[in-house]
Motif scaffolding. Sequence first.
Motif, PDB file in Angstrom:
ATOM      1  N   UNK A   1      88.337  39.567 -28.578  1.00 57.92           N
ATOM      2  CA  UNK A   1      89.512  40.146 -27.926  1.00 57.92           C
ATOM      3  C   UNK A   1      89.021  41.037 -26.784  1.00 57.92           C
ATOM      4  N   UNK A   2      89.218  40.562 -25.558  1.00 60.01           N
ATOM      5  CA  UNK A   2      88.710  41.289 -24.389  1.00 60.01           C
ATOM      6  C   UNK A   2      89.863  42.029 -23.720  1.00 60.01           C
ATOM      7  N   UNK A   3      89.897  43.333 -23.920  1.00 60.28           N
ATOM      8  CA  UNK A   3      90.982  44.132 -23.352  1.00 60.28           C
ATOM      9  C   UNK A   3      90.523  44.879 -22.110  1.00 60.28           C
ATOM     10  N   UNK A   4      91.375  45.759 -21.632  1.00 65.14           N
ATOM     11  CA  UNK A   4      91.084  46.474 -20.399  1.00 65.14           C
ATOM     12  C   UNK A   4      89.934  47.463 -20.544  1.00 65.14           C
ATOM     13  N   UNK A   5      89.718  47.976 -21.766  1.00 64.96           N
ATOM     14  CA  UNK A   5      88.685  48.992 -21.936  1.00 64.96           C
ATOM     15  C   UNK A   5      87.652  48.619 -22.995  1.00 64.96           C
ATOM     16  N   UNK A   6      88.052  47.771 -23.963  1.00 60.35           N
ATOM     17  CA  UNK A   6      87.156  47.455 -25.072  1.00 60.35           C
ATOM     18  C   UNK A   6      87.119  45.969 -25.350  1.00 60.35           C
ATOM     19  N   UNK A   7      86.019  45.539 -25.941  1.00 64.70           N
ATOM     20  CA  UNK A   7      85.932  44.172 -26.430  1.00 64.70           C
ATOM     21  C   UNK A   7      85.684  44.241 -27.936  1.00 64.70           C
ATOM     22  N   UNK A   8      86.404  43.414 -28.686  1.00 66.95           N
ATOM     23  CA  UNK A   8      86.263  43.385 -30.146  1.00 66.95           C
ATOM     24  C   UNK A   8      85.891  41.969 -30.572  1.00 66.95           C
ATOM     25  N   UNK A   9      84.950  41.860 -31.498  1.00 67.18           N
ATOM     26  CA  UNK A   9      84.477  40.554 -31.962  1.00 67.18           C
ATOM     27  C   UNK A   9      84.500  40.516 -33.480  1.00 67.18           C
ATOM     28  N   UNK A  10      85.061  39.448 -34.034  1.00 68.14           N
ATOM     29  CA  UNK A  10      85.041  39.263 -35.475  1.00 68.14           C
ATOM     30  C   UNK A  10      84.763  37.809 -35.819  1.00 68.14           C
ATOM     31  N   UNK A  11      84.252  37.578 -37.029  1.00 64.37           N
ATOM     32  CA  UNK A  11      83.994  36.220 -37.502  1.00 64.37           C
ATOM     33  C   UNK A  11      85.227  35.739 -38.251  1.00 64.37           C
ATOM     34  N   UNK A  12      85.801  34.635 -37.795  1.00 65.60           N
ATOM     35  CA  UNK A  12      87.091  34.193 -38.315  1.00 65.60           C
ATOM     36  C   UNK A  12      86.937  32.856 -39.043  1.00 65.60           C
ATOM     37  N   UNK A  13      87.420  32.803 -40.278  1.00 70.78           N
ATOM     38  CA  UNK A  13      87.338  31.559 -41.038  1.00 70.78           C
ATOM     39  C   UNK A  13      88.441  30.604 -40.588  1.00 70.78           C
ATOM     40  N   UNK A  14      88.321  29.355 -41.061  1.00 77.29           N
ATOM     41  CA  UNK A  14      89.315  28.342 -40.724  1.00 77.29           C
ATOM     42  C   UNK A  14      90.720  28.778 -41.157  1.00 77.29           C
ATOM     43  N   UNK A  15      90.793  29.610 -42.198  1.00 79.42           N
ATOM     44  CA  UNK A  15      92.080  30.080 -42.704  1.00 79.42           C
ATOM     45  C   UNK A  15      92.586  31.320 -41.966  1.00 79.42           C
ATOM     46  N   UNK A  16      91.813  31.795 -40.998  1.00 83.30           N
ATOM     47  CA  UNK A  16      92.262  32.937 -40.218  1.00 83.30           C
ATOM     48  C   UNK A  16      91.912  34.272 -40.831  1.00 83.30           C
ATOM     49  N   UNK A  17      90.941  34.275 -41.749  1.00 81.56           N
ATOM     50  CA  UNK A  17      90.494  35.555 -42.297  1.00 81.56           C
ATOM     51  C   UNK A  17      89.274  36.063 -41.539  1.00 81.56           C
ATOM     52  N   UNK A  18      89.212  37.378 -41.400  1.00 82.25           N
ATOM     53  CA  UNK A  18      88.052  37.986 -40.754  1.00 82.25           C
ATOM     54  C   UNK A  18      86.985  38.248 -41.817  1.00 82.25           C
ATOM     55  N   UNK A  19      85.758  37.714 -41.617  1.00 84.75           N
ATOM     56  CA  UNK A  19      84.639  37.962 -42.530  1.00 84.75           C
ATOM     57  C   UNK A  19      83.800  39.087 -41.968  1.00 84.75           C
ATOM     58  N   UNK A  20      83.466  40.023 -42.819  1.00 86.34           N
ATOM     59  CA  UNK A  20      82.650  41.142 -42.362  1.00 86.34           C
ATOM     60  C   UNK A  20      83.444  42.072 -41.466  1.00 86.34           C
ATOM     61  N   UNK A  21      82.691  42.830 -40.682  1.00 83.78           N
ATOM     62  CA  UNK A  21      83.397  43.844 -39.887  1.00 83.78           C
ATOM     63  C   UNK A  21      83.611  43.382 -38.442  1.00 83.78           C
ATOM     64  N   UNK A  22      84.617  43.977 -37.817  1.00 79.65           N
ATOM     65  CA  UNK A  22      84.878  43.696 -36.411  1.00 79.65           C
ATOM     66  C   UNK A  22      84.038  44.647 -35.568  1.00 79.65           C
ATOM     67  N   UNK A  23      83.235  44.091 -34.651  1.00 79.00           N
ATOM     68  CA  UNK A  23      82.409  44.928 -33.772  1.00 79.00           C
ATOM     69  C   UNK A  23      83.176  45.212 -32.491  1.00 79.00           C
ATOM     70  N   UNK A  24      83.069  46.432 -32.033  1.00 82.28           N
ATOM     71  CA  UNK A  24      83.717  46.746 -30.767  1.00 82.28           C
ATOM     72  C   UNK A  24      82.732  47.425 -29.833  1.00 82.28           C
ATOM     73  N   UNK A  25      82.990  47.289 -28.552  1.00 81.59           N
ATOM     74  CA  UNK A  25      82.162  47.949 -27.542  1.00 81.59           C
ATOM     75  C   UNK A  25      83.032  48.204 -26.325  1.00 81.59           C
ATOM     76  N   UNK A  26      82.625  49.196 -25.544  1.00 83.07           N
ATOM     77  CA  UNK A  26      83.325  49.421 -24.282  1.00 83.07           C
ATOM     78  C   UNK A  26      82.965  48.301 -23.317  1.00 83.07           C
ATOM     79  N   UNK A  27      83.938  47.849 -22.562  1.00 84.46           N
ATOM     80  CA  UNK A  27      83.618  46.863 -21.532  1.00 84.46           C
ATOM     81  C   UNK A  27      83.136  47.613 -20.295  1.00 84.46           C
ATOM     82  N   UNK A  28      82.145  47.029 -19.663  1.00 83.33           N
ATOM     83  CA  UNK A  28      81.642  47.572 -18.404  1.00 83.33           C
ATOM     84  C   UNK A  28      82.496  46.961 -17.292  1.00 83.33           C
ATOM     85  N   UNK A  29      83.311  47.790 -16.646  1.00 86.60           N
ATOM     86  CA  UNK A  29      84.192  47.216 -15.629  1.00 86.60           C
ATOM     87  C   UNK A  29      83.745  47.596 -14.218  1.00 86.60           C
ATOM     88  N   UNK A  30      82.432  47.895 -14.099  1.00 87.25           N
ATOM     89  CA  UNK A  30      81.927  48.264 -12.773  1.00 87.25           C
ATOM     90  C   UNK A  30      81.863  47.044 -11.851  1.00 87.25           C
TER      91      UNK A  30
END
Lengths: 342, 342
Positions: A8-37
């Motif tokens: 999920x790439x938003x205006x300020x942050x990007x979030x990444x998660x591992x998604x199963x075929x059933x739409x469940x998130x496995x493990x944790x969602x990682x987030x980071x600030x996007x570099x918009x320079x």
Amino acid sequence: VKVMLGVDIGGTKVAVGAVTREGEIRGKVMTAWTDISGPEGFVRSVVEVLREAEADLDGDILGIGLGCAGTVDWDRGAIIESPNLPIAQEPLRGLVVQALGLPTVLDNDANVAAFAEARVGAARGARHVIMLTLGTGVGGGIVLDGRIFRGASGSAGELGHTIVMGGQDPCMCGRRGCLEAYASGTALERYARQITDGGPPGPSGVALETAEGSLGRNDSEEADYGRALRELREQGRLDGEAVGLLALEGDSAAREAVAEVSRWLGMGLANFANIFNPEVLVVGGGLSTLGELLLAPARDLMRQMAIKPNGELARVEVAMLGNQAGVVGAGLLAWQELGPGV
Amino acid sequence: VKVMLGVDIGGTKVAVGAVTREGEIRGKVMTAWTDISGPEGFVRSVVEVLREAEADLDGDILGIGLGCAGTVDWDRGAIIESPNLPIAQEPLRGLVVQALGLPTVLDNDANVAAFAEARVGAARGARHVIMLTLGTGVGGGIVLDGRIFRGASGSAGELGHTIVMGGQDPCMCGRRGCLEAYASGTALERYARQITDGGPPGPSGVALETAEGSLGRNDSEEADYGRALRELREQGRLDGEAVGLLALEGDSAAREAVAEVSRWLGMGLANFANIFNPEVLVVGGGLSTLGELLLAPARDLMRQMAIKPNGELARVEVAMLGNQAGVVGAGLLAWQELGPGV
């Protein structure tokens, strides 16, 4: 376990998660600030968090789904224009494929959120789903027959920029009269300002006596009416979120401002009910935290303003997946588009 | 030769033609007045002309496609509500099957017209096509991926009743601010009346100084300005068709009324370009005989008001099939829905 990375790439942050075929998130969602320079830094910041997520995961990553704010060119895998991100015209999908070596799809963030709600959220089981995301602006996503509808070049679903008040108030897009100018957090702030100026909230320059019976306007005769809004304004803290919080606390002037958003949301929902005859209309985004305070009057007005069979059929629901909709939807999209081959 | 009977059921007449798989009409189109005294008479009048067409034809009739004004319940094969026909809730499709013994499909008249234009008319070859039919009212048809889009219960595509001026002028549907109230023959007549009253044409109750730069409004300083419209009005002959004819003859006041219709048509087209990102937007119905006088400014405004990729991609075309669109589209729909089995 086999997963797709949903991004999920938003205006300020990007979030990444591992998604199963059933739409469940496995493990944790990682987030980071996007570099918009600039484009390079931006792509690097997205790739970095993808690599981290990859390293962190013990599952098999089969592919990547990217949901990104902006107008998408589906065939090129690029964002044509984006209000906030320095990514216009860059071949984002191709750059991610190059960096990670995994099959990748790219779609608009509102599209993937709608897809997530349609598959595993508030509209689970419905064939035709329209979603409006009410934040600073108004985003839209269209799911028809269980698939994201993208139109000829990938940029269908600009529902926030449909005109509901032709030629009237300016929208952030530079045009006038868009739904976004009347049913967004920005509009909520404007309505609150109108109230603190002593006027009724609503479109400017319009003779309101010709309008439909208003929703929840009161005579504003209480001495205290609008005081909390005026205080916020004096403190420079009058914005959509603050007005929403006041409304939830029961402040009648703030509720009047919210009622005006509801009124326009109801008209927008009626339009999409008339156009699409969907089973479910989902309302998400920051404003949807107002829940039934926002939705109940909008639902009633939708039923009045839509043609009868469409208004009766369409359910109006608050989005269920909150800020995980982007990650889940992007992952599920990767499963739908890349899944059969993997 | 194998054909389907394509049937166009309008408010006053029913037309039947034999349609080949390629969308050509074989032989002549039969027409008859519809009996609108009640449901029984109505169905009888439709069945009679179908029997006549059957007797007259030397081809093999494989099935029947009905295009009918009104809101359709696709699964039941019924018209739920119709402004002019005494057919609400009757199982029209079943009654025709019973009488003729042929497989039959029933859809909305604007849907089948859009399908005809998409398959063999102004939008031939396009995947995604939106059609607006501008007559007394405004009808709509949606063709996505080459198929009529009907939504959950068959009543998608009510494009004329999308709100473009929330809470403002009354529409024939009883609501306010619908596209139909601003971009129809009825609206054209109202704009002409406003001009003969000495005012500018447009929405009532709205401060027009806040509006977009107007299209083709002039200073109305010529002495003769509006005289022809005033004469028509005095003679009780001021209607959309008469105003259109005057505009085609070059009358500047009539052209100003048409320009106001163009302006709202342009906004409507921009909305559907933003929503659907279609290859082609087709404009049909009685007003489309105004051709580029109506369409050129609407096309320009659509490009200004739609988001860039969608506005640049969408072609705006006048319908090609005229009053044969109903018969051809109903026949082609029968081929698409019934064809594989026959």
